[in-house]
Design a protein around this motif. Structure first.
Motif, PDB file in Angstrom:
ATOM      1  N   PRO A   1       6.603 -13.876  -1.959  1.00 15.08           N
ATOM      2  CA  PRO A   1       5.485 -14.788  -2.260  1.00 15.08           C
ATOM      3  C   PRO A   1       5.747 -16.234  -1.874  1.00 15.08           C
ATOM      4  N   LYS A   2       7.013 -16.613  -1.715  1.00 12.11           N
ATOM      5  CA  LYS A   2       7.334 -17.979  -1.295  1.00 12.11           C
ATOM      6  C   LYS A   2       7.147 -18.151   0.213  1.00 12.11           C
ATOM      7  N   ARG A   3       7.124 -17.032   0.905  1.00 13.67           N
ATOM      8  CA  ARG A   3       7.028 -17.081   2.364  1.00 13.67           C
ATOM      9  C   ARG A   3       5.630 -16.720   2.858  1.00 13.67           C
ATOM     10  N   TYR A   4       4.973 -15.781   2.194  1.00 14.10           N
ATOM     11  CA  TYR A   4       3.675 -15.287   2.660  1.00 14.10           C
ATOM     12  C   TYR A   4       2.673 -15.198   1.516  1.00 14.10           C
ATOM     13  N   LYS A   5       1.404 -15.329   1.892  1.00 11.46           N
ATOM     14  CA  LYS A   5       0.277 -15.063   1.004  1.00 11.46           C
ATOM     15  C   LYS A   5      -0.710 -14.185   1.762  1.00 11.46           C
ATOM     16  N   GLY A   6      -1.273 -13.192   1.092  1.00 12.20           N
ATOM     17  CA  GLY A   6      -2.249 -12.319   1.736  1.00 12.20           C
ATOM     18  C   GLY A   6      -1.650 -11.275   2.646  1.00 12.20           C
ATOM     19  N   ASN A   7      -0.360 -10.984   2.495  1.00 15.17           N
ATOM     20  CA  ASN A   7       0.267  -9.945   3.295  1.00 15.17           C
ATOM     21  C   ASN A   7       0.109  -8.587   2.614  1.00 15.17           C
ATOM     22  N   ALA A   8      -0.157  -7.565   3.408  1.00 13.22           N
ATOM     23  CA  ALA A   8      -0.243  -6.195   2.900  1.00 13.22           C
ATOM     24  C   ALA A   8       0.615  -5.308   3.790  1.00 13.22           C
ATOM     25  N   VAL A   9       1.628  -4.703   3.198  1.00  9.39           N
ATOM     26  CA  VAL A   9       2.516  -3.808   3.934  1.00  9.39           C
ATOM     27  C   VAL A   9       2.279  -2.388   3.435  1.00  9.39           C
ATOM     28  N   ALA A  10       2.042  -1.467   4.355  1.00  5.00           N
ATOM     29  CA  ALA A  10       1.790  -0.074   3.995  1.00  5.00           C
ATOM     30  C   ALA A  10       3.047   0.761   4.176  1.00  5.00           C
ATOM     31  N   VAL A  11       3.291   1.626   3.226  1.00  2.86           N
ATOM     32  CA  VAL A  11       4.428   2.554   3.281  1.00  2.86           C
ATOM     33  C   VAL A  11       3.900   3.960   3.031  1.00  2.86           C
ATOM     34  N   VAL A  12       4.190   4.889   3.941  1.00  2.00           N
ATOM     35  CA  VAL A  12       3.849   6.290   3.702  1.00  2.00           C
ATOM     36  C   VAL A  12       4.985   6.851   2.854  1.00  2.00           C
ATOM     37  N   ILE A  13       4.724   7.038   1.582  1.00  2.00           N
ATOM     38  CA  ILE A  13       5.777   7.273   0.600  1.00  2.00           C
ATOM     39  C   ILE A  13       6.632   8.500   0.915  1.00  2.00           C
ATOM     40  N   GLY A  14       6.010   9.587   1.278  1.00  3.48           N
ATOM     41  CA  GLY A  14       6.765  10.821   1.531  1.00  3.48           C
ATOM     42  C   GLY A  14       7.570  10.794   2.808  1.00  3.48           C
TER      43      GLY A  14
ATOM     44  N   LEU B   1       0.842  -1.189   0.000  1.00  3.04           N
ATOM     45  CA  LEU B   1       0.000   0.000   0.000  1.00  3.04           C
ATOM     46  C   LEU B   1       0.885   1.248   0.000  1.00  3.04           C
ATOM     47  N   GLY B   2       0.817   2.025  -1.089  1.00  3.75           N
ATOM     48  CA  GLY B   2       1.540   3.286  -1.148  1.00  3.75           C
ATOM     49  C   GLY B   2       0.629   4.385  -0.655  1.00  3.75           C
ATOM     50  N   CYS B   3       0.925   4.942   0.527  1.00  2.00           N
ATOM     51  CA  CYS B   3      -0.010   5.856   1.207  1.00  2.00           C
ATOM     52  C   CYS B   3       0.444   7.314   1.150  1.00  2.00           C
ATOM     53  N   ILE B   4      -0.506   8.199   0.935  1.00  2.00           N
ATOM     54  CA  ILE B   4      -0.293   9.634   0.997  1.00  2.00           C
ATOM     55  C   ILE B   4      -1.533  10.267   1.642  1.00  2.00           C
ATOM     56  N   PRO B   5      -1.430  11.485   2.184  1.00  4.34           N
ATOM     57  CA  PRO B   5      -0.188  12.174   2.528  1.00  4.34           C
ATOM     58  C   PRO B   5       0.285  11.750   3.917  1.00  4.34           C
ATOM     59  N   HIS B   6       1.500  12.136   4.278  1.00  5.80           N
ATOM     60  CA  HIS B   6       2.011  11.802   5.605  1.00  5.80           C
ATOM     61  C   HIS B   6       1.322  12.629   6.680  1.00  5.80           C
ATOM     62  N   GLY B   7       1.076  13.914   6.362  1.00  5.09           N
ATOM     63  CA  GLY B   7       0.539  14.796   7.398  1.00  5.09           C
ATOM     64  C   GLY B   7       1.560  14.979   8.494  1.00  5.09           C
ATOM     65  N   VAL B   8       1.119  15.434   9.643  1.00  5.83           N
ATOM     66  CA  VAL B   8       2.039  15.640  10.764  1.00  5.83           C
ATOM     67  C   VAL B   8       2.415  14.318  11.409  1.00  5.83           C
ATOM     68  N   ILE B   9       1.432  13.405  11.551  1.00  4.17           N
ATOM     69  CA  ILE B   9       1.746  12.162  12.262  1.00  4.17           C
ATOM     70  C   ILE B   9       0.914  10.961  11.787  1.00  4.17           C
ATOM     71  N   CYS B  10       0.312  11.010  10.618  1.00 12.47           N
ATOM     72  CA  CYS B  10      -0.445   9.867  10.059  1.00 12.47           C
ATOM     73  C   CYS B  10      -1.572   9.410  10.977  1.00 12.47           C
ATOM     74  N   MET B  11      -2.371  10.334  11.453  1.00  8.77           N
ATOM     75  CA  MET B  11      -3.461   9.987  12.354  1.00  8.77           C
ATOM     76  C   MET B  11      -4.519   9.107  11.685  1.00  8.77           C
ATOM     77  N   GLY B  12      -4.805   9.362  10.415  1.00  3.90           N
ATOM     78  CA  GLY B  12      -5.856   8.617   9.746  1.00  3.90           C
ATOM     79  C   GLY B  12      -5.507   7.175   9.486  1.00  3.90           C
TER      80      GLY B  12
END
Length: 348
Positions: A186-199, A117-128
């Motif tokens: 993919p050899k280790r996990y299935k159904g994993n979702a990792v989120a990164v706040v891009i900025g 998950l490529g997330c935006i915006p960062h904001g001050v502290i990613c409250m949402g």
């Protein structure tokens, strides 16, 4: 009483009514504690508590924990250690209800695949993003059955005694290429979702009410991780995040800005000192304004796996991701942004 009112009026302080319901008081308290826990107090208290324990009659517990921490130090780079018991704390529900925060699902996620998950915006502290990624307050797994989610964040959090246990329990892992690739293998996990706040934390300095400024043009590391693992990219936007605080402006070249940049380079955190409201009054403090937050999770972008992607391949996927992110923003801002005609996604 008249003197108190007079002083308050001169200082521009608007006090909260005495008859505010207990539920709302608890919501405000939850947000206040979380903000300070994440920005400074949590780290400082953890270090202080560890030192006090080390120099007390229970010093052997500090030594035992140090040994455990050394043994467990790589967990944050090897998929983390999420704990549903911590994620189910009622405390997180109060945080979520404060704004309130809502999660908007726009497409299904196949549990046989992995997602970044490529997330935006960062904001001050990613409250949402917090109640979506780190807690179970918004019932993520009910909306996306079979998907196990986590988030990548600053390495600092995972090297602080005790504090690291909370960071791991809510699904945190280190924001590094190796860590993300491991979690999405993919050899280790299935159904994993990792989120990164891009900025990242640097984007926090660009946060201003009504402006969606995001550092995205030059950030391609997350795309490279997606290609290496074949994980689908999912554009994710938190509408309202930029309206929670009024950051103190520090123009380029000023002494304050230089100090801010220096702290960021050393510890990876931007000291913003934003202004919002307080616990018992609405005029000054670090408690964010009560503004509704909408976390919109877009449709996945399929990515062909290549363990050694070329720069051209990375650029092509990156360009596609930007295109889909802009499409999502333009389509959804109509529903979640006031005066949306004058609001654009500004890429830096």
């Amino acid at each position: 009483m008249d003197l108190f009112r007079s002083v308050s009026d001169k200082l521009g302080i608007k006090w909260a009514p005495l008859d505010v319901p207990l539920e709302r008081r608890l919501q405000t308290l939850a947000i206040f504690c979380w903000f300070h826990f994440m920005t400074s107090c949590g780290v400082m208290f953890s270090i202080y508590f560890f030192i006090k324990l080390l120099y007390s009659s229970y010093w052997y517990l500090a030594i035992a924990y140090s040994v455990w921490m050394l043994f467990d130090i790589n967990t944050a780079q090897k998929g983390g250690r999420p704990c549903d018991w911590v994620r189910n704390w009622t405390w997180w529900k109060y945080q979520c209800d404060y704004f309130p925060t809502k999660m908007i699902k726009t497409a299904e996620l196949d549990p046989s695949k992995n997602y970044l998950l490529g997330c935006i915006p960062h904001g001050v502290i990613c409250m949402g993003l917090f109640p979506v990624l780190a807690s179970n307050a918004l019932e993520f797994t009910k909306h996306y059955p079979g998907i196990k989610r986590g988030f990548a964040t600053l390495p600092l959090y995972f090297y602080v005694p005790f504090f690291r246990e909370i960071a791991l329990s809510i699904g945190g892992t280190i924001a590094s290429d190796d860590s993300i690739v491991y979690s999405l293998d993919p050899k280790r996990y299935k159904g994993n979702a990792v989120a990164v706040v891009i900025g990242g934390a640097r984007e926090a300095a660009l946060t201003h009410p009504g402006q969606y400024n995001t550092i995205l043009k030059q950030r391609k590391g997350f795309v490279r991780c997606a290609i290496k693992t074949g994980a689908s990219l999912v554009p994710t936007i938190t509408f309202g995040e930029v309206d929670l605080y009024e950051p103190v402006r520090k123009p380029e070249g000023t002494f304050a800005r230089k100090c801010q940049d220096m702290v960021y380079k050393v510890i990876g955190i931007n000291p913003l000192f934003p202004r919002a409201r307080g616990m018992l009054q609405y005029s000054y403090g670090s408690v964010p304004y009560r503004k509704p937050l909408f976390v919109v999770i877009g449709a996945p972008i399929d990515v062909k796996r290549n363990l050694d992607p070329t720069p051209e391949e990375v650029d092509a996927v990156h360009a596609l991701f930007i295109e889909k992110m802009i499409e999502l923003f333009e389509r959804e801002k109509v529903n979640y942004v006031e005066n949306h005609e004058n609001v654009n996604l500004n890429l830096v």
